[in-house]
Design an enzyme around this catalytic site. Structure first.
Site, mmCIF file in Angstrom:
data_model
loop_
_atom_site.group_PDB
_atom_site.id
_atom_site.type_symbol
_atom_site.label_atom_id
_atom_site.label_comp_id
_atom_site.label_asym_id
_atom_site.label_seq_id
_atom_site.Cartn_x
_atom_site.Cartn_y
_atom_site.Cartn_z
ATOM 1 N N PHE A 34 0.863 -1.180 0.000
ATOM 2 C CA PHE A 34 0.000 0.000 0.000
ATOM 3 C C PHE A 34 0.896 1.226 0.000
ATOM 4 O O PHE A 34 1.381 1.646 1.051
ATOM 5 C CB PHE A 34 -0.885 -0.024 1.253
ATOM 6 C CG PHE A 34 -2.198 0.710 1.102
ATOM 7 C CD1 PHE A 34 -2.575 1.282 -0.095
ATOM 8 C CD2 PHE A 34 -3.076 0.793 2.176
ATOM 9 C CE1 PHE A 34 -3.787 1.938 -0.228
ATOM 10 C CE2 PHE A 34 -4.299 1.445 2.056
ATOM 11 C CZ PHE A 34 -4.649 2.019 0.847
ATOM 12 N N GLU A 35 1.160 1.773 -1.168
ATOM 13 C CA GLU A 35 2.117 2.873 -1.285
ATOM 14 C C GLU A 35 1.513 4.021 -2.079
ATOM 15 O O GLU A 35 0.616 3.824 -2.898
ATOM 16 C CB GLU A 35 3.401 2.385 -1.966
ATOM 17 C CG GLU A 35 4.121 1.267 -1.219
ATOM 18 C CD GLU A 35 4.728 1.694 0.112
ATOM 19 O OE1 GLU A 35 4.885 2.914 0.331
ATOM 20 O OE2 GLU A 35 5.023 0.810 0.945
ATOM 21 N N TYR A 62 6.219 -3.409 24.419
ATOM 22 C CA TYR A 62 6.106 -4.230 23.209
ATOM 23 C C TYR A 62 5.433 -5.578 23.503
ATOM 24 O O TYR A 62 4.229 -5.717 23.367
ATOM 25 C CB TYR A 62 7.470 -4.416 22.488
ATOM 26 C CG TYR A 62 7.228 -4.899 21.075
ATOM 27 C CD1 TYR A 62 7.200 -4.015 20.005
ATOM 28 C CD2 TYR A 62 6.915 -6.237 20.822
ATOM 29 C CE1 TYR A 62 6.876 -4.453 18.717
ATOM 30 C CE2 TYR A 62 6.598 -6.682 19.545
ATOM 31 C CZ TYR A 62 6.590 -5.786 18.502
ATOM 32 O OH TYR A 62 6.264 -6.227 17.246
#
Ligand code: NAI
Length: 396
Positions: free
Chosen positions: A73-74, A234
């Site tokens: 997705f660019e 995290y």
């Protein structure tokens, strides 16, 4: 146009096509010297344009002569505005792959959607018939659920109590304390929805139903564990809950794949500077200390070195060793006791004044700019550069 970096916090709003191209070519050269015996032949990479996914695509193509379809997705370029780096990376990869006689096509769009899944499956049917490897390397802050249309946002928060520790602003080198409030409301559920395993399973279900998975098909998704220093934010935080879900999904997918004798794996990778990781608080300080220690020990790796090891020493090796939880580990060098002990010791000493000496802030910063094609050796940044670059095999 002359393209310069324009940073805003942990993102850079511009990208340099020539720098991105050089990064891709360097990775290709690295892999050409390290062929993968009995490697994959027809490969789909989801999240193929940057970081671990790009390295996976390059390793499959240049290590194993594989045909690759990349989904990502660019942002494309427009006159006077550069594309996102993954666009330029994919353009450079495909141009080179086509020159070298390799099949390479790309699909740009939201991989969480049913439309992109259908388009990808149609392309596989038409061009490849079946695939024997799917790499799932998607990192996204948001997901629109394809069935309900509901939009979920992931958050990077501790669970249970407020987390307070140091981080670094790598642009200024300032080490400062930050506090992050614990997850509340639907934070955990939403993060699992975005970064957990549901979408990976959906891809497999749809690919399987379409009959495009070959016998002995493999699929790998990437996970992270990391040190005690980062675990509150995290692995024991909201993103860790999503990784737990992703890891559990591997077993479910393996069940789904029984008919084709297939196998799903999670590979736990090393902490590296990527667009995804630079957004996580505390990680930049941890990485700059980790880089220093691992470089001194001669065991530092970037994405391409990690993925080459994943393919050659794990996935396509004669014996695939898994940890007690059934995961592939290529974070083994990061997690070595001596490495972690040294990082922990340096962490206690890290201040704005000491960090330039005890940490590899320079390495962090260079890697960050490199992600966007800047500060890359051999690129002339004063030269007029065409921002309008096409991806040759991009599907309409
Ligand atoms: P990255 O930010 O470099 O790459 C993300 C990729 O996902 C890009 O190709 C992007 O275009 C694609 N993408 C994002 N949203 C999308 C969407 N809606 N549809 C289609 N494509 C989309 O990230 P990175 O770091 O390579 O992460 C990949 C995986 O590796 C993630 O699961 C991450 O958690 C994992 N990982 C990362 C580590 C790190 O230190 N960077 C360490 C261990 C695991």
């Amino acid at each position: 146009m002359i393209i310069e970096p324009r940073t805003r916090g942990f993102i850079c709003l511009t990208a340099h096509p020539k720098g991105c191209e050089q990064n891709v070519l360097t990775q290709i050269e690295y892999i050409k010297e390290r062929p993968v015996t009995n490697g994959p032949k027809k490969v789909l990479v989801i999240g193929a344009s940057t970081g671990f996914g790009l390295a996976s695509r390059i390793t499959a193509a240049y290590g194993s002569n594989a045909a690759t379809i990349g989904a990502f997705f660019e942002k494309p370029p427009s006159e006077g505005r550069t594309a996102s780096p993954g666009w330029y990376n994919s353009a450079a990869f495909e141009a080179q792959a086509h020159k070298d006689g390799l099949y390479a096509k790309s699909i740009n769009g939201d991989a969480f959607s049913n439309e992109i899944k259908t388009q990808t499956i149609d392309l596989i049917k038409e061009d490849l018939g079946q695939i024997d490897l799917l790499i799932y390397s998607l990192a996204s802050p948001v997901r629109t659920h394809p069935d309900t249309g509901e939009r979920f946002k992931s958050v990077l928060k501790p669970i249970g109590k407020t987390f307070t520790d140091n981080t670094v602003d790598f642009h200024t080198g300032e080490v400062k304390e930050i506090s992050i409030n614990p997850a509340e409301g639907d934070d955990i559920k939403n993060t699992v929805n975005v970064m957990g395993g549901e979408d990976w399973q959906m891809w497999i279900d749809q690919l399987k139903a379409a009959g495009v998975l070959s016998e002995d098909f493999k699929t790998v998704a990437y996970s992270y564990i990391g040190s005690s220093l980062t675990e509150a934010v995290y692995r024991k935080g909201t993103i860790g809950a999503a990784k737990d879900d992703l890891e559990a999904t591997a077993f479910k997918i393996t069940d789904t794949l029984k008919g084709v004798n297939g196998q799903a794996y999670v590979s736990v990778n090393k902490a590296l500077v990527t667009q995804a990781s630079s957004a996580i608080p505390v990680i930049p300080l941890y990485i700059s200390l980790l880089y220093k220690v691992m470089k001194e020990e001669g065991i530092h790796e970037g994405c391409i070195e990690q993925i080459e090891r994943l393919f050659n020493a794990r996935l396509y090796a004669e014996n695939l060793e898994l940890d007690e939880a059934g995961r592939i580990r290529i974070d083994d060098w990061e997690m070595r006791d001596d490495i972690q002990a040294k990082v922990l010791e340096l962490w206690k000493q890290a201040t704005t004044e000491t960090l330039p000496n005890i940490g590899d802030l320079k390495g962090y910063e260079t890697d960050f700019f490199n992600l966007f094609g800047f500060k890359v050796d051999g690129v002339d940044y004063d030269k007029d550069t065409n921002e309008m670059v096409d991806i040759p095999g991009l599907q309409a």
